[in-house]
Design an enzyme around this catalytic site. Structure first.
Site, PDB file in Angstrom:
ATOM      1  N   ARG A 172       0.860  -1.184   0.000  1.00  0.00           N
ATOM      2  CA  ARG A 172       0.000   0.000   0.000  1.00  0.00           C
ATOM      3  C   ARG A 172       0.895   1.233   0.000  1.00  0.00           C
ATOM      4  O   ARG A 172       2.018   1.208   0.528  1.00  0.00           O
ATOM      5  CB  ARG A 172      -0.914   0.020   1.216  1.00  0.00           C
ATOM      6  CG  ARG A 172      -1.877  -1.166   1.323  1.00  0.00           C
ATOM      7  CD  ARG A 172      -2.700  -1.072   2.594  1.00  0.00           C
ATOM      8  NE  ARG A 172      -3.663  -2.158   2.705  1.00  0.00           N
ATOM      9  CZ  ARG A 172      -3.417  -3.313   3.322  1.00  0.00           C
ATOM     10  NH1 ARG A 172      -2.228  -3.522   3.892  1.00  0.00           N
ATOM     11  NH2 ARG A 172      -4.340  -4.249   3.382  1.00  0.00           N
ATOM     12  N   LYS A 197      -2.894  -2.472   7.719  1.00  0.00           N
ATOM     13  CA  LYS A 197      -4.136  -2.131   8.399  1.00  0.00           C
ATOM     14  C   LYS A 197      -4.284  -2.949   9.668  1.00  0.00           C
ATOM     15  O   LYS A 197      -3.861  -4.101   9.747  1.00  0.00           O
ATOM     16  CB  LYS A 197      -5.336  -2.364   7.464  1.00  0.00           C
ATOM     17  CG  LYS A 197      -5.387  -1.386   6.297  1.00  0.00           C
ATOM     18  CD  LYS A 197      -6.635  -1.608   5.456  1.00  0.00           C
ATOM     19  CE  LYS A 197      -6.747  -0.576   4.347  1.00  0.00           C
ATOM     20  NZ  LYS A 197      -7.958  -0.774   3.526  1.00  0.00           N
ATOM     21  N   HIS A 266      -2.262   2.805  -6.249  1.00  0.00           N
ATOM     22  CA  HIS A 266      -3.006   1.574  -6.043  1.00  0.00           C
ATOM     23  C   HIS A 266      -3.091   0.740  -7.324  1.00  0.00           C
ATOM     24  O   HIS A 266      -3.291  -0.471  -7.269  1.00  0.00           O
ATOM     25  CB  HIS A 266      -4.409   1.879  -5.509  1.00  0.00           C
ATOM     26  CG  HIS A 266      -4.835   0.945  -4.419  1.00  0.00           C
ATOM     27  ND1 HIS A 266      -4.128   0.792  -3.240  1.00  0.00           N
ATOM     28  CD2 HIS A 266      -5.879   0.084  -4.326  1.00  0.00           C
ATOM     29  CE1 HIS A 266      -4.728  -0.106  -2.476  1.00  0.00           C
ATOM     30  NE2 HIS A 266      -5.782  -0.560  -3.117  1.00  0.00           N
ATOM     31  N   ARG A 269      -0.360  -1.687  -7.159  1.00  0.00           N
ATOM     32  CA  ARG A 269      -0.719  -2.780  -6.239  1.00  0.00           C
ATOM     33  C   ARG A 269      -1.697  -3.744  -6.921  1.00  0.00           C
ATOM     34  O   ARG A 269      -1.549  -4.967  -6.823  1.00  0.00           O
ATOM     35  CB  ARG A 269      -1.327  -2.185  -4.981  1.00  0.00           C
ATOM     36  CG  ARG A 269      -1.783  -3.189  -3.929  1.00  0.00           C
ATOM     37  CD  ARG A 269      -2.092  -2.458  -2.632  1.00  0.00           C
ATOM     38  NE  ARG A 269      -3.000  -3.164  -1.757  1.00  0.00           N
ATOM     39  CZ  ARG A 269      -2.615  -4.050  -0.821  1.00  0.00           C
ATOM     40  NH1 ARG A 269      -1.331  -4.341  -0.693  1.00  0.00           N
ATOM     41  NH2 ARG A 269      -3.505  -4.633  -0.039  1.00  0.00           N
ATOM     42  N   HIS A 292      -4.487  -8.904   3.003  1.00  0.00           N
ATOM     43  CA  HIS A 292      -5.934  -8.862   3.143  1.00  0.00           C
ATOM     44  C   HIS A 292      -6.369  -9.752   4.309  1.00  0.00           C
ATOM     45  O   HIS A 292      -5.956 -10.912   4.404  1.00  0.00           O
ATOM     46  CB  HIS A 292      -6.626  -9.359   1.868  1.00  0.00           C
ATOM     47  CG  HIS A 292      -6.598  -8.368   0.760  1.00  0.00           C
ATOM     48  ND1 HIS A 292      -6.842  -8.715  -0.563  1.00  0.00           N
ATOM     49  CD2 HIS A 292      -6.356  -7.028   0.749  1.00  0.00           C
ATOM     50  CE1 HIS A 292      -6.748  -7.636  -1.326  1.00  0.00           C
ATOM     51  NE2 HIS A 292      -6.460  -6.604  -0.557  1.00  0.00           N
ATOM     52  N   TYR A 301      -9.613 -10.179  -7.898  1.00  0.00           N
ATOM     53  CA  TYR A 301      -8.591 -10.416  -8.904  1.00  0.00           C
ATOM     54  C   TYR A 301      -8.867 -11.677  -9.711  1.00  0.00           C
ATOM     55  O   TYR A 301      -8.306 -11.844 -10.798  1.00  0.00           O
ATOM     56  CB  TYR A 301      -7.206 -10.467  -8.243  1.00  0.00           C
ATOM     57  CG  TYR A 301      -6.869  -9.167  -7.568  1.00  0.00           C
ATOM     58  CD1 TYR A 301      -6.580  -8.028  -8.321  1.00  0.00           C
ATOM     59  CD2 TYR A 301      -6.892  -9.050  -6.180  1.00  0.00           C
ATOM     60  CE1 TYR A 301      -6.306  -6.814  -7.707  1.00  0.00           C
ATOM     61  CE2 TYR A 301      -6.614  -7.849  -5.562  1.00  0.00           C
ATOM     62  CZ  TYR A 301      -6.337  -6.732  -6.331  1.00  0.00           C
ATOM     63  OH  TYR A 301      -6.080  -5.521  -5.724  1.00  0.00           O
TER      64      TYR A 301
END
Length: 322
Positions: A172, A197, A266, A269, A292, A301
């Site tokens: 990120r 995160k 992004h 990414r 994730h 994806y």
């Protein structure tokens, strides 16, 4: 061959435009004391990203506008449902409304914890559904065109190191900007360790071209970074390069090279994830590398991978077209 039901790029662009419009203003206008206290708490205690804080500020301003002078503490669930309907009627996308609701729920949770509020009126309120949109990615040839040209200046040496690391490791932009020169990066082992995160730490491989680019940058970094500066990537004046600065440099390079597409952090990414999945087919590995928490976030994806396969089929199979 059956196609994915995800919306077209044009529809996705309209949705993204609506989302960007929702973040334009008031992005820095002050809030009442409780609102500012909540955002300060998110920044200091939860280390929320700059863009998250900006989005939540906009969300609270929307709540105050819709409340028309009523204090947030006096609102109930019916008020929140009515506000969601009004935002939808004003043309805000489901994604933007969901972002507002996330801000409202978080703010009310903070009020319950720190101000004794008894109920969270935003709990259980859902945004309207939006069409599924697929992230835009670079083709492998476009990625090569972006990264291959040799740097011609000190800042371009830095930029190539940034963009190679982006595409190599799928970080990120906030994770990349937060990297320090003496912590998290192990070029001998070809690994970078970041905190993502919810304070989750992960280690991700760094590819050979990225290692070379990073070594080149480290060899000249001292020409910009003053003694004692911790940031791995620094500005012309020697301070830590911001996420906005990274985005600006990436967009400028893509434009200067004539890629014909607006490239944002992004997108690199997304390209990392899509190209890796096309080559490996290992969704769980891609999930781990991206950091994730849920496999559902990574499954987008698979749709991109399916679109790639569909194009190959249409181009190669003699019975693909009528």
């Amino acid at each position: 061959m059956k196609r994915s039901r995800a919306t077209s790029p044009a529809a996705g662009s309209r949705s993204e435009s609506s989302d960007r419009q929702a973040l334009i203003s008031p992005s820095v206008a002050p809030l009442p004391a409780d609102g500012e206290a909540w955002l300060d708490w998110l920044a200091s205690q939860r280390r929320a990203a700059e863009l998250t804080l900006k989005a939540y500020r906009v969300g609270l301003h929307a709540l105050l506008r819709l409340a028309e002078g009523r204090a947030p503490e006096t609102l109930d669930t019916q008020d929140i449902r009515r506000f969601v309907a009004r935002l939808h009627g004003e043309g805000l996308s489901g994604r933007s409304i969901a972002r507002h609701l996330s801000a409202w729920r978080g703010f009310y949770r903070w009020l319950a914890r720190h101000r004794g509020l008894r109920a969270n009126p935003a709990l259980g309120v859902r945004p309207p559904k939006s069409p599924a949109t697929l992230p835009r990615v670079l083709s492998p040839d476009q990625a090569k065109a972006l990264l291959d040209p040799a740097p011609e200046s000190l800042l371009e040496i830095r930029d190539i190191a940034i963009f190679e690391l982006f595409y190599s490791s799928g970080l990120r932009v906030s994770e990349l900007a937060a990297l320090d020169v003496d912590r998290g990066l192990d070029l001998d082992e070809g690994l970078v360790t970041v905190t993502g995160k919810r304070q989750r730490s992960r280690s991700v491989p760094v590819g050979g071209p990225a290692v070379v680019a990073l070594r080149q940058w480290l060899a000249v970094r001292g020409q910009l970074a003053p003694a004692g500066e911790a940031a791995l990537f620094v500005t012309r004046s020697g301070g830590r390069l911001s996420t906005g600065g990274i985005a600006s440099r990436l967009g400028h390079r893509a434009q200067a090279l004539g890629l014909g597409v607006h490239v944002h952090p992004h997108m690199l990414r997304h390209s990392f994830a899509s190209h890796l999945l096309q080559s490996s087919g290992d969704l769980r590995a891609v999930q781990e590398l991206l950091g994730h928490a849920s496999i559902r976030s990574t499954q987008i994806y698979t749709h991109l991978d399916f679109q790639h396969l569909a194009k190959v089929y249409d181009a190669a199979h003699p019975r693909a077209r009528k």
